[in-house]
Design an enzyme around this catalytic site. Structure first.
Site, PDB file in Angstrom:
ATOM      1  N   SER A 227      60.803  55.847  -2.084  1.00  0.00           N
ATOM      2  CA  SER A 227      61.351  54.485  -2.210  1.00  0.00           C
ATOM      3  C   SER A 227      62.371  54.128  -1.134  1.00  0.00           C
ATOM      4  CB  SER A 227      61.995  54.296  -3.579  1.00  0.00           C
ATOM      5  OG  SER A 227      61.025  53.903  -4.496  1.00  0.00           O
TER       6      SER A 227
ATOM      7  N   LYS B 169      61.487  51.377   1.059  1.00  0.00           N
ATOM      8  CA  LYS B 169      61.681  49.972   0.663  1.00  0.00           C
ATOM      9  C   LYS B 169      62.748  49.309   1.533  1.00  0.00           C
ATOM     10  CE  LYS B 169      60.127  50.487  -4.176  1.00  0.00           C
ATOM     11  NZ  LYS B 169      59.599  51.812  -4.408  1.00  0.00           N
TER      12      LYS B 169
ATOM     13  N   TYR C 111      51.674  50.099   1.024  1.00  0.00           N
ATOM     14  CA  TYR C 111      52.907  50.442   0.291  1.00  0.00           C
ATOM     15  C   TYR C 111      53.030  51.961   0.152  1.00  0.00           C
ATOM     16  CZ  TYR C 111      55.743  51.434  -3.824  1.00  0.00           C
ATOM     17  OH  TYR C 111      56.669  51.992  -4.688  1.00  0.00           O
TER      18      TYR C 111
ATOM     19  N   TYR D  33      68.492  51.697  -8.645  1.00  0.00           N
ATOM     20  CA  TYR D  33      67.793  51.168  -9.835  1.00  0.00           C
ATOM     21  C   TYR D  33      68.774  50.819 -10.945  1.00  0.00           C
ATOM     22  CZ  TYR D  33      64.342  53.764  -7.158  1.00  0.00           C
ATOM     23  OH  TYR D  33      63.583  54.259  -6.151  1.00  0.00           O
TER      24      TYR D  33
ATOM     25  N   VAL E 263      61.988  59.181  -4.963  1.00  0.00           N
ATOM     26  CA  VAL E 263      61.628  60.266  -5.880  1.00  0.00           C
ATOM     27  C   VAL E 263      61.205  61.557  -5.165  1.00  0.00           C
ATOM     28  CG1 VAL E 263      61.040  58.934  -7.949  1.00  0.00           C
ATOM     29  CG2 VAL E 263      59.289  59.344  -6.217  1.00  0.00           C
TER      30      VAL E 263
HETATM   31  N1  GLN Z   1      55.920  55.982  -4.267  1.00  0.00           N
HETATM   32  C1  GLN Z   1      56.733  55.957  -5.433  1.00  0.00           C
HETATM   33  C2  GLN Z   1      56.167  54.996  -6.468  1.00  0.00           C
HETATM   34  O1  GLN Z   1      55.671  53.981  -6.109  1.00  0.00           O
HETATM   35  C3  GLN Z   1      58.139  55.566  -5.066  1.00  0.00           C
HETATM   36  C4  GLN Z   1      59.063  55.522  -6.246  1.00  0.00           C
HETATM   37  C5  GLN Z   1      60.458  56.006  -5.956  1.00  0.00           C
HETATM   38  O2  GLN Z   1      60.731  56.688  -4.978  1.00  0.00           O
HETATM   39  N2  GLN Z   1      61.351  55.730  -6.877  1.00  0.00           N
HETATM   40  O3  GLN Z   1      56.226  55.254  -7.643  1.00  0.00           O
END
Ligand code: GLN
Length: 308
Positions: A66, A69, A190, A242, A260
């Site tokens: 993530s 992002k 993505y 988050y 993650v």
């Molecule tokens: N690729 C992961 C997902 O879409 C990214 C989520 C994350 O890092 N929190 O679930």
């Protein structure tokens, strides 16, 4: 700010993190991530001279997840502009998990912010046809001053084979008319951005580029505009962790983004970038040891952005 002192304290910082590792778990909803070494831990700090101080597992490559992002939002702001981006996605914390779907369906006409899956998928849709993965990889390498960044094919395939939840988010966005392109094609881009393999040093360099207003602090080449970086850092501060973003902002006070894969990207504005790797995650999906390390660094060296 005595960077030498911070650099000398990195082993203690690691100790503060290590104590937390047993209380977390590695992500296993993407099978390839379940293979990560739960006890791995590393930290890198890049200062304005381009010098990188590090301790622990800083060479280990892991997927950015993530934290991409931040890059995708930056590219969208540069390519499509502020109005186009925020017509499609909000800028409020959701108070829900990163892969939540409820608030998207029940409360809001558009995803709450670009740091959660629904928001990043909507932003990715905006970029489709305007920029391709190779170009985004190229920008990512520049932002992180790391030419070895590449796509981790194994993690990419593993996630594509198990992304039912993101697929559901994609179709819900499509049903609401928020995204236009083919859901599968959007998810491929993505997920590819989530599957970039980085290390703690690459993240520290990305933090430094953001700390330096979007310019490479060594060459002074501008990679992102000042306006883009202002927006991105603010959204990292309010939404980057988050549903743990509020507490994290109070306790650490640094714009930070988690993934993650175990990565944490943190910005000490105007001064340095911090990159952390530790795949043991807390219940909200944030690196558990990294949270403790940043709390330690912030309080010991008064790095909180609202404390002198
Ligand atoms: N690729 C992961 C997902 O879409 C990214 C989520 C994350 O890092 N929190 O679930």
């Amino acid at each position: 700010m005595d960077l030498e002192k911070i650099a000398q304290s990195l082993d203690k910082v690691l100790d503060a993190g290590r104590r937390e590792i047993p209380f977390g778990e590695v992500a296993d909803y993407i099978p390839e991530l379940a293979k990560s070494d739960k006890n791995a831990l590393g930290i890198a700090i890049a200062d304005r001279s381009g010098q990188v101080y590090s301790a622990g597992d800083v060479e280990t490559r892991f997927t950015v997840q993530s934290i991409s992002k931040v890059i995708t939002l930056s590219i969208a702001l540069e390519t499509c502009g502020y109005d186009a981006v925020f017509q499609r996605v909000g800028m409020e914390p959701s108070g829900e998990a990163f892969n939540s779907i409820v608030e998207l369906d029940l409360v809001s006409g558009k995803p709450y912010n670009p740091m959660i899956n629904s928001g990043a998928i909507a932003v990715t849709d905006l970029l489709m046809g305007k920029i391709n993965f190779t170009q985004m990889l190229d920008i990512s390498r520049k932002l992180m001053r790391d030419d070895s960044i590449r796509l981790d094919e194994k993690v990419f395939r593993s996630e594509m084979d198990h992304c039912e939840r993101n697929r559901a988010i994609g179709w819900l966005l499509k049903s609401k008319g928020i995204i236009e392109n083919d859901v599968d094609e959007i998810l491929k881009l993505y997920t590819a951005m989530c599957s970039l393999s980085v290390n703690a040093c690459s993240l520290a360099n990305l933090g430094l580029t953001l700390a330096c207003d979007g310019a490479d602090p060594v060459t002074w080449e501008r990679v992102l505009s000042s306006d883009t970086v202002k927006v991105v850092k603010t959204i990292m501060l309010t939404c980057g962790m988050y549903d743990g973003s509020g507490q994290f902002a109070v306790e650490v006070g640094l714009p930070t983004k988690s993934g993650v894969g175990g990565g944490l990207l943190s910005v000490v504005d105007k001064l340095m970038g911090i990159g952390i790797y530790g795949p043991s995650l807390d219940k909200k999906g944030n690196c558990i040891a990294g949270g403790a390390m940043l709390r330690y660094l912030s309080s010991k060296f008064r790095l909180h952005m609202f404390q002198n």
